[in-house]
Write a protein that holds these residues in place. Structure first.
Motif, PDB file in Angstrom:
ATOM      1  N   GLU A   2       0.825  -1.213   0.000  1.00 56.50           N
ATOM      2  CA  GLU A   2       0.000   0.000   0.000  1.00 56.50           C
ATOM      3  C   GLU A   2       0.861   1.267   0.000  1.00 56.50           C
ATOM      4  OE1 GLU A   2      -3.126   2.462  -0.237  1.00 56.50           O
ATOM      5  OE2 GLU A   2      -3.226   0.281  -0.355  1.00 56.50           O
ATOM      6  N   GLU A   3       1.964   1.232   0.734  1.00 55.77           N
ATOM      7  CA  GLU A   3       2.856   2.392   0.805  1.00 55.77           C
ATOM      8  C   GLU A   3       3.408   2.758  -0.577  1.00 55.77           C
ATOM      9  OE1 GLU A   3       7.083   3.687   2.974  1.00 55.77           O
ATOM     10  OE2 GLU A   3       5.972   1.923   3.666  1.00 55.77           O
ATOM     11  N   THR A  51       0.631   4.281  -2.711  1.00 52.87           N
ATOM     12  CA  THR A  51       0.369   5.663  -2.297  1.00 52.87           C
ATOM     13  C   THR A  51       1.452   6.591  -2.832  1.00 52.87           C
ATOM     14  OG1 THR A  51      -0.740   4.922  -0.277  1.00 52.87           O
ATOM     15  CG2 THR A  51       0.045   7.204  -0.311  1.00 52.87           C
ATOM     16  N   SER A  52       2.696   6.142  -2.771  1.00 56.70           N
ATOM     17  CA  SER A  52       3.806   6.949  -3.267  1.00 56.70           C
ATOM     18  C   SER A  52       3.680   7.203  -4.773  1.00 56.70           C
ATOM     19  CB  SER A  52       5.129   6.240  -2.967  1.00 56.70           C
ATOM     20  OG  SER A  52       6.221   6.949  -3.503  1.00 56.70           O
TER      21      SER A  52
END
Length: 255
Positions: free
Chosen positions: A204-205, A208-209
């Motif tokens: 997810e990180e 998002t990035s």
């Protein structure tokens, strides 16, 4: 063309952008016939959405496969007047990387599926559309292809993918000019970063990035937004022979 009057072929329609397109078409009263190699997901989608959806396991690069699927769709729904080409692959590979040189077989496979497969479906479907009764605008059919922003600002490792998608964008205008005599429009959508199954393996990180690299809105695109543009193209007869970037103003960096 009104969306409720559409009888659409959707390649790659069992997931991602194609699935979102199928769902939107059905919701708005159209019929859709899915061509996809993922038999399990295709049949599940057909079962979920009902009688206005058809499915056939199809290799878009195979002439007999596609011809048979198109005839199956016509037998099921009476005719076809629209195609949305979403089938494609995007395996990354550097021309000369730590693991050696780019596999020629891999390069060929990407071109075969993304570009030649798209053309294969276009040519066979257009032949069927020629016999359609024209509507009040003189239209007999509509073909919408999927390119990518990688066609214009491809990143390192995307040589094959960028080449295939540039080919899709490049053939849009000449095919639109040729098929104009038959009342068949040809358009291409070039999506930016969209949340499709290709991104599901990322944490997810990371997603998002990637989303924050988009000027606005700062997120990955939703497949439903691709489907919305398909709907807009259907209902606007002046849209023809063009590639539309759907990318939140992103311009991809080298890597």
């Amino acid at each position: 063309m009104k969306i409720k009057d559409c009888i659409a072929i959707v390649t790659g329609g069992a997931s991602g952008l194609g699935e979102a397109t199928v769902r939107n078409l059905i919701e708005k009263g159209a019929k859709a016939f899915i061509l996809d190699t993922n038999e399990e997901k295709g049949r599940m989608l057909k079962q979920e959405l009902g009688d206005r959806v058809g499915f056939r396991s199809t290799d878009v690069t195979n002439e007999k496969d596609v011809e048979s699927a198109l005839m199956n769709a016509i037998d099921s729904f009476g005719s076809i007047n629209m195609v949305v080409n979403c089938a494609g692959i995007a395996p990354p590979s550097k021309v000369v990387g730590r693991k050696g040189v780019h596999s020629l077989e891999r390069f060929s496979k990407v071109i075969q599926i993304n570009l030649i497969g798209t053309f294969n479906v276009i040519r066979l479907a257009a032949q069927k559309m020629q016999s359609n009764q024209e509507n009040e605008y003189g239209e007999r059919g509509l073909i919408i292809n999927t390119a990518s922003v990688a066609a214009f600002d491809g990143q390192i490792g995307q040589a094959a993918y960028s080449a295939s998608k540039a080919g899709v964008a490049g053939m849009t205008l000449p095919i639109a000019r040729e098929l104009a005599r038959d009342g068949i429009r040809v358009m291409t959508i070039a999506p930016g970063l969209f949340h499709t199954p290709m991104f599901d393996s990322l944490p997810e990180e990371a997603r998002t990035s990637l989303g924050k690299s988009v000027p606005f809105p700062q997120r990955l695109g939703y497949p439903s937004e691709y489907a919305q543009l398909v709907e807009a193209i259907i209902e606007n007869p002046m849209l023809n022979g063009e590639t539309i970037r759907l990318d939140g103003a992103i311009r991809m960096q080298p890597k």
